[in-house]
Scaffold this active site. Sequence first.
Site, PDB file in Angstrom:
ATOM      1  N   GLN A  47      12.164  -9.624  15.364  1.00 50.80           N
ATOM      2  CA  GLN A  47      11.736  -9.400  16.741  1.00 50.80           C
ATOM      3  C   GLN A  47      12.868  -8.810  17.582  1.00 50.80           C
ATOM      4  O   GLN A  47      12.663  -8.439  18.732  1.00 50.80           O
ATOM      5  CB  GLN A  47      11.249 -10.723  17.346  1.00 50.80           C
ATOM      6  N   HIS A  83       9.462 -13.237  13.772  1.00 53.35           N
ATOM      7  CA  HIS A  83       8.773 -12.215  12.982  1.00 53.35           C
ATOM      8  C   HIS A  83       8.159 -11.205  13.949  1.00 53.35           C
ATOM      9  O   HIS A  83       7.407 -11.567  14.850  1.00 53.35           O
ATOM     10  CB  HIS A  83       7.692 -12.892  12.126  1.00 53.35           C
ATOM     11  N   LYS A  84       8.450  -9.948  13.738  1.00 58.97           N
ATOM     12  CA  LYS A  84       8.070  -8.891  14.674  1.00 58.97           C
ATOM     13  C   LYS A  84       6.556  -8.833  14.892  1.00 58.97           C
ATOM     14  O   LYS A  84       5.781  -8.720  13.940  1.00 58.97           O
ATOM     15  CB  LYS A  84       8.567  -7.543  14.145  1.00 58.97           C
ATOM     16  N   HIS A  85       6.173  -8.884  16.161  1.00 56.82           N
ATOM     17  CA  HIS A  85       4.759  -8.799  16.508  1.00 56.82           C
ATOM     18  C   HIS A  85       4.603  -8.309  17.941  1.00 56.82           C
ATOM     19  O   HIS A  85       5.352  -8.674  18.819  1.00 56.82           O
ATOM     20  CB  HIS A  85       4.058 -10.154  16.344  1.00 56.82           C
ATOM     21  N   VAL A  86       3.637  -7.447  18.136  1.00 55.49           N
ATOM     22  CA  VAL A  86       3.232  -6.981  19.464  1.00 55.49           C
ATOM     23  C   VAL A  86       1.944  -7.714  19.821  1.00 55.49           C
ATOM     24  O   VAL A  86       1.064  -7.891  18.970  1.00 55.49           O
ATOM     25  CB  VAL A  86       3.000  -5.459  19.483  1.00 55.49           C
TER      26      VAL A  86
END
Length: 343
Positions: free
Chosen positions: A128, A167-170
């Site tokens: 992130q 953890h990368k999230h939009v």
Amino acid sequence: MAAADASDGAAVAAAPPLPAPPTLWQRVTERYDAAQRDAAATMTDTNTELVPDGGLQFVLRVAAKLRDKPKPPPDASGEAKKEWRNPFLPYDRALWVADLGASHVLLLNKFNIVPWHCLVVTAEFRSQLDDLDAADLAATWVVVQAMPRGGLAFYNCGPVSGASQPHKHVQVVPLPLDDPEGSGSDGISGAATSDQQGLARPPIWQAVAAAAAAAGAQPGQPFEMRNLPYAAFAATLPPLQQADAAGPQLEAVYKQLLARCIAFVKAQTGRQGATPQDSSLSYNWVCTRDFMLVAPRRQEAEGPVSCNSVAFAGSIFVRSREEQQFVRERGPLHVLTATGFSW
């Protein structure tokens, strides 16, 4: 996970295309109804009120009770760490909506405060703290376009941005922010907050449009939001339709805004070499069909009130009457300026 299983070049090449918006919205609503019915996802009851400040109408959502949700492990501090599990690897299949190509999946937010709150999650772990890229933006754009009045996409980047998962999230929520389902369960009928074209816009849009006009900025051209007390950089967007083509176009605008943000933070703090990967740099990103905005952050909370990217779009979520009263008395613009940077 279907998207994460594609580990070789052939599998990636054979990955399904991004779903068409009408089909995707139907899947969002069907999966949301099922997840709520089966208690795979829960929505926190909130009360909504409008708080005027600086000529803008901010949306205040007040929750009487906030449910616990999984959090990332704390920084090394010598204290015992609670066991933490990445909720996205593996994700709960009851929250799965669609694979967004080979690189992303669309999930429902397990703990939501508005209906149809979605997460665009990288199929494999990415941090992130990373930049958004064209693939992230293409996947996000198809979800924004799928929502009947358009969606508000937002990304919390950095340790004091309001991010809750590494953890990368939009995230994407439907517009309007004050009442996304106030005009019918399908989210399609007219609403009082919609503009004349039938596309609801978040509260900050009024300031964005005014700043763009004052700067004489063309679509895609960055400008400073000097009509706000806190530092923010924005650009209006030209019409974009196809997600695959929109990804690189959105990335170009995003990189320009981020470069302005980094230069501003360097000038304010004297830091050298600050980049989005630098854990000391935090910012919030929001995007709709109409505009994109980036605001640098220097702290996560002002008093009892924590903020994430949605606050910089004009909607603040508070967890108690105490927090509600704090925002009422100090004003939303005070909270945003204190958690961000003043000009």
